[in-house]
Design a protein around this motif. Structure first.
Motif, PDB file in Angstrom:
ATOM      1  N   UNK A 139       7.912  12.132   5.968  1.00 16.35           N
ATOM      2  CA  UNK A 139       8.181  11.021   5.753  1.00 16.35           C
ATOM      3  C   UNK A 139       7.815  10.094   6.248  1.00 16.35           C
ATOM      4  N   UNK A 140       6.561   9.906   7.110  1.00 15.60           N
ATOM      5  CA  UNK A 140       6.297   8.985   7.545  1.00 15.60           C
ATOM      6  C   UNK A 140       5.785   8.565   6.335  1.00 15.60           C
ATOM      7  N   UNK A 141       5.282   9.099   4.903  1.00 18.40           N
ATOM      8  CA  UNK A 141       4.629   8.278   4.031  1.00 18.40           C
ATOM      9  C   UNK A 141       5.687   7.291   3.097  1.00 18.40           C
ATOM     10  N   UNK A 142       6.967   7.628   3.167  1.00 17.50           N
ATOM     11  CA  UNK A 142       7.984   7.339   2.932  1.00 17.50           C
ATOM     12  C   UNK A 142       8.707   5.707   3.159  1.00 17.50           C
TER      13      UNK A 142
ATOM     14  N   UNK B  12       6.275   4.161   4.450  1.00 13.33           N
ATOM     15  CA  UNK B  12       4.739   2.820   3.362  1.00 13.33           C
ATOM     16  C   UNK B  12       5.087   1.910   3.150  1.00 13.33           C
ATOM     17  N   UNK B  13       6.290   1.436   2.471  1.00 11.41           N
ATOM     18  CA  UNK B  13       7.059   0.415   2.333  1.00 11.41           C
ATOM     19  C   UNK B  13       7.825  -0.722   2.890  1.00 11.41           C
ATOM     20  N   UNK B  14       7.984   0.040   3.917  1.00 13.18           N
ATOM     21  CA  UNK B  14       8.377  -0.908   5.072  1.00 13.18           C
ATOM     22  C   UNK B  14       7.030  -1.611   6.177  1.00 13.18           C
ATOM     23  N   UNK B  15       6.058  -0.905   6.243  1.00 19.98           N
ATOM     24  CA  UNK B  15       5.166  -1.598   6.994  1.00 19.98           C
ATOM     25  C   UNK B  15       5.224  -3.117   6.645  1.00 19.98           C
ATOM     26  N   UNK B  16       4.831  -3.755   8.019  1.00 18.91           N
ATOM     27  CA  UNK B  16       4.462  -5.009   8.347  1.00 18.91           C
ATOM     28  C   UNK B  16       3.041  -5.147   7.698  1.00 18.91           C
ATOM     29  N   UNK B  17       2.811  -5.911   6.873  1.00 18.93           N
ATOM     30  CA  UNK B  17       1.615  -6.809   5.999  1.00 18.93           C
ATOM     31  C   UNK B  17       0.486  -6.589   7.128  1.00 18.93           C
ATOM     32  N   UNK B  18       0.448  -6.474   8.202  1.00 22.07           N
ATOM     33  CA  UNK B  18      -0.890  -6.438   9.011  1.00 22.07           C
ATOM     34  C   UNK B  18      -1.633  -5.116   9.434  1.00 22.07           C
ATOM     35  N   UNK B  19       0.484  -4.387   9.387  1.00 20.22           N
ATOM     36  CA  UNK B  19      -0.104  -2.840   9.491  1.00 20.22           C
ATOM     37  C   UNK B  19      -0.918  -2.629   8.415  1.00 20.22           C
ATOM     38  N   UNK B  20      -0.726  -2.648   6.836  1.00 23.31           N
ATOM     39  CA  UNK B  20      -1.444  -2.465   6.309  1.00 23.31           C
ATOM     40  C   UNK B  20      -2.332  -3.110   5.584  1.00 23.31           C
ATOM     41  N   UNK B  21      -2.570  -3.515   6.793  1.00 26.93           N
ATOM     42  CA  UNK B  21      -4.056  -4.356   6.524  1.00 26.93           C
ATOM     43  C   UNK B  21      -5.225  -3.299   7.797  1.00 26.93           C
ATOM     44  N   UNK B  22      -5.196  -2.944   8.528  1.00 26.00           N
ATOM     45  CA  UNK B  22      -5.069  -2.710   9.205  1.00 26.00           C
ATOM     46  C   UNK B  22      -5.877  -1.066   8.563  1.00 26.00           C
ATOM     47  N   UNK B  23      -4.320  -0.688   8.276  1.00 22.74           N
ATOM     48  CA  UNK B  23      -4.887   0.976   7.600  1.00 22.74           C
ATOM     49  C   UNK B  23      -5.906   0.805   6.787  1.00 22.74           C
ATOM     50  N   UNK B  24      -5.441  -0.377   5.516  1.00 22.28           N
ATOM     51  CA  UNK B  24      -6.646  -0.062   4.639  1.00 22.28           C
ATOM     52  C   UNK B  24      -7.621  -0.651   5.359  1.00 22.28           C
ATOM     53  N   UNK B  25      -8.023  -1.420   6.082  1.00 25.94           N
ATOM     54  CA  UNK B  25      -9.160  -1.691   6.641  1.00 25.94           C
ATOM     55  C   UNK B  25     -10.013  -0.083   7.020  1.00 25.94           C
TER      56      UNK B  25
END
Length: 302
Positions: free
Chosen positions: A202-205, A207-220
């Motif tokens: 369920x954690x992968x669902x 993903x669409x609600x994550x903050x932009x800064x969290x996505x930045x950290x993850x993709x980095x």
């Protein structure tokens, strides 16, 4: 590629890894360490497999080696990567990077324990010196009101350093048979499995609600720290040798401290500088050899 070009790329890698001590904090502000690492490895593992196949034209691992590969993945991916993210949530980037810099000492200790190296007083003195430096680092700063958090983070940091120190000992027989890149790619795949089970699909669902800064950290973490970092690192090992490549690891705490001071205004204490200097003296004592003995070239299997 010329040697100076490879060395410039290695400087870029250790800079990226040093910056991750700060950037990673944004990821674990919204996600748990397990969830963050699970998402990171699920994205990075197939990319590493594709790169490995493109470079080597093979992904083969003998069935008899999967038990050791699984143990290596559990320590180097599942435990280390999760503990790393948990560590940087609790303590400063400077302290975290300096604690991880002690990992070669744990590598030496585990090598002696598993009889991959012979005991020497030089290694004993160097290890003791590095631990004194680490203790000074852990005592640095104003801990008022945060003592429990720092103690927890420091304990996690030591466990993280131990995992990173044990990883090459477990991986050593595999790396003698296969390329480091192939071992790392399969380790990422195997290490991701228990993380997905623990975090839940369920954690992968979310993903669409994550903050932009969290996505930045993850993709980095996925593309710069894991994919670009590991591929360039192993190109360095292949082109200029493991010893010459590992020297660049000592720049990681420096970049971590400087970036944290600039980006999040993290205070640098004199004790951290002194402790870091003592740690590197200890590492130098352990690694210094009066006579260099050429190691046999590994016979990588296709």
């Amino acid at each position: 590629m010329k040697r100076w070009g490879i060395e410039l790329l290695l400087v870029a890698v250790v800079t990226i890894w040093g910056i991750n001590y700060t950037i990673g904090k944004y990821g674990v502000a919204e996600l748990t360490s397990i969830d963050f690492t699970a998402m990171r490895m699920v994205i990075a593992a197939p990319i590493l497999l594709l790169i490995t196949y493109w470079i080597e034209q093979s992904l083969k691992i003998d069935r008899k080696d999967f038990m050791r590969l699984t143990l290596t993945a559990m320590v180097g991916i599942t435990l280390y990567q999760t503990l790393f993210m948990e560590m940087i949530k609790y303590i400063s980037a400077a302290n975290a990077s300096l604690i991880i810099s002690v990992s070669p000492i744990f590598t030496t200790m585990f090598a002696l324990l598993f009889r991959q190296e012979k005991f020497s007083f030089q290694k004993l003195i160097g290890s003791f010196t590095a631990f004194i430096g680490a203790a000074i680092v852990l005592l640095a700063g104003d801990h008022a009101g945060q003592s429990q958090q720092i103690i927890v983070g420091s304990i996690i940091g030591v466990l993280t350093s131990m995992c990173w120190g044990l990883y090459p000992i477990l991986a050593n027989p595999l790396i003698k048979k296969y390329t480091p890149l192939r071992v790392t790619a399969w380790s990422a795949v195997i290490g991701a499995l228990p993380l997905v089970v623990l975090s839940g699909t369920e954690v992968f669902f979310t993903a669409f609600t994550l903050q932009p800064v969290t996505w930045f950290s993850l993709l980095y973490s996925v593309f710069f720290v894991t994919v670009f970092g590991l591929v360039v690192w192993y190109i360095g090992i292949q082109k200029i040798g493991s010893t010459n490549t590992m020297v660049y690891m000592y720049l990681t705490p420096l970049t971590a401290v400087i970036f944290a001071a600039i980006w999040i205004d993290e205070h640098i204490y004199l004790q951290q500088i002194v402790g870091g200097f003592i740690i590197f003296i200890g590492l130098w004592i352990v690694k210094y050899q009066k006579k260099r003995i050429a190691a046999p070239e590994p016979n990588f299997k296709n």
